[in-house]
Structure formats: structure tokens, C-alpha cells
Design a protein around this motif. Sequence first.
Motif, PDB file in Angstrom:
ATOM      1  N   LEU A  81       1.628  16.245 -12.640  1.00  6.31           N
ATOM      2  CA  LEU A  81       1.997  17.423 -12.887  1.00  6.31           C
ATOM      3  C   LEU A  81       3.318  17.663 -12.638  1.00  6.31           C
ATOM      4  O   LEU A  81       4.292  18.487 -13.323  1.00  6.31           O
ATOM      5  N   GLU A  82       3.255  17.616 -11.057  1.00  6.21           N
ATOM      6  CA  GLU A  82       4.626  18.443 -10.466  1.00  6.21           C
ATOM      7  C   GLU A  82       5.428  17.449 -10.830  1.00  6.21           C
ATOM      8  O   GLU A  82       6.974  17.733 -10.878  1.00  6.21           O
ATOM      9  N   ILE A  83       5.278  16.255  -9.833  1.00 17.32           N
ATOM     10  CA  ILE A  83       6.300  15.493  -9.782  1.00 17.32           C
ATOM     11  C   ILE A  83       7.200  14.061 -11.268  1.00 17.32           C
ATOM     12  O   ILE A  83       8.390  14.538 -11.228  1.00 17.32           O
ATOM     13  N   LEU A  84       6.327  14.248 -12.051  1.00 16.42           N
ATOM     14  CA  LEU A  84       5.943  13.500 -13.052  1.00 16.42           C
ATOM     15  C   LEU A  84       7.749  13.915 -14.302  1.00 16.42           C
ATOM     16  O   LEU A  84       8.486  12.849 -14.151  1.00 16.42           O
ATOM     17  N   PRO A  85       7.878  14.828 -14.217  1.00 13.46           N
ATOM     18  CA  PRO A  85       9.155  15.835 -15.461  1.00 13.46           C
ATOM     19  C   PRO A  85       9.707  15.827 -14.230  1.00 13.46           C
ATOM     20  O   PRO A  85      11.055  14.980 -14.732  1.00 13.46           O
TER      21      PRO A  85
END
Length: 184
Positions: A81-85
Motif C-alpha cells: 500500500l505504501e510502495i506501489l503508488p
Amino acid sequence: MAKSWFGWFGEKTEVERRAEKPRAAIAVGADDIDPLTGALYWDRFQLMLEAEQAQEPGVLLLIDLSERSIRVGGSEEAKALEILPWLAQAIRQAIRGDDLLAHVDGYRFAVLLRGAPQEVGQITSDRILDSVDNTIFMTADGISKLDVTIGGTAFGVADGQALMELAAANLERARRLEQPALVQ
């Protein structure tokens, strides 16, 4: 728009020539976009890949987070959730405006370089690697340094599934050879 010196003699730029070519008539709507990454959903991307492959040359790139980057602290879901965007944005900044970005699964993305020869695939891979290297990824655990590996292939096989298999094989080969990118 800057032109090469040939442009002074009335030639069109690369962007102008590409804009004149008709594109696949598949519309992209809000329901086709993953709200977390801002990238196309995988099933929609596959339809567009098949349509593009039938019309013109192109390159398919698969971009995956390295194993070392995945082992950064925290739970798997929270990291995603933190890294993908951030990862999607770093890739998007390195591709051309009319290329397509899709979230495949996990930490893997695909890019369709529309109308591009293999050389553009390698140049774009280098830009993606630079973009990811130059992005500061802030997570709950602090700043994370992410590394990606890229495998790609130019259009040349009959269907999208075979193209995906070739790109995936090049991705795995790049990992084995400890190369950041392999586009063939």
C-alpha cells in the motif's frame, strides 16, 4: 516542439508522425484504472496489448521489484500500500505520454511502448531504472531504497500470451545475470 535539423526542410517530428497513426479503438474508462496505482488493470491492458500488436510494432516491458527491496521491513500488505503508488509514479515519469502502464500483480508492472522499436525499449528501460533510483520512497519505517529489474521484448510473436512469456523469460534472465534490464 523541437525538430531535428531535418525538420527545417518540412519533415514532421516523430511525435507528429505517431499522432497521425490510428490507435486501437479501445476506450479507457475510470473503471479500467486501479485507484491505488493509477495504472490500468491487467485484464484491460491485455486487451489493448492484443489490439496494438495487430496494428503496429511495439515493445512490452515487465518491471518487477528486486527481492532485496521486497525484504524491507513491515508487513507485506502494508508495504504494498505504501510502495506501489510511488513505484507506479516513478515508472510513469519515465515513459512517453501515449504508452500504457499496467499493474500486473504484487510488485510487477507492465509497460506497452506503443509503436516503438527495440532500441526505444532499451532507452526507456534505462530511464525507468534512473527514475526509480532517483525517487525517495517514504514508508512507515523510513526511507526505502528500491531496485527494479526489467525484462522486455519487441513485438514479433503471434499473440499477447507468447509476448508476455518472452518478456517474463527476459526478466528472469536479467535476474540470473544480475543485470538491471534485458530487452531483446
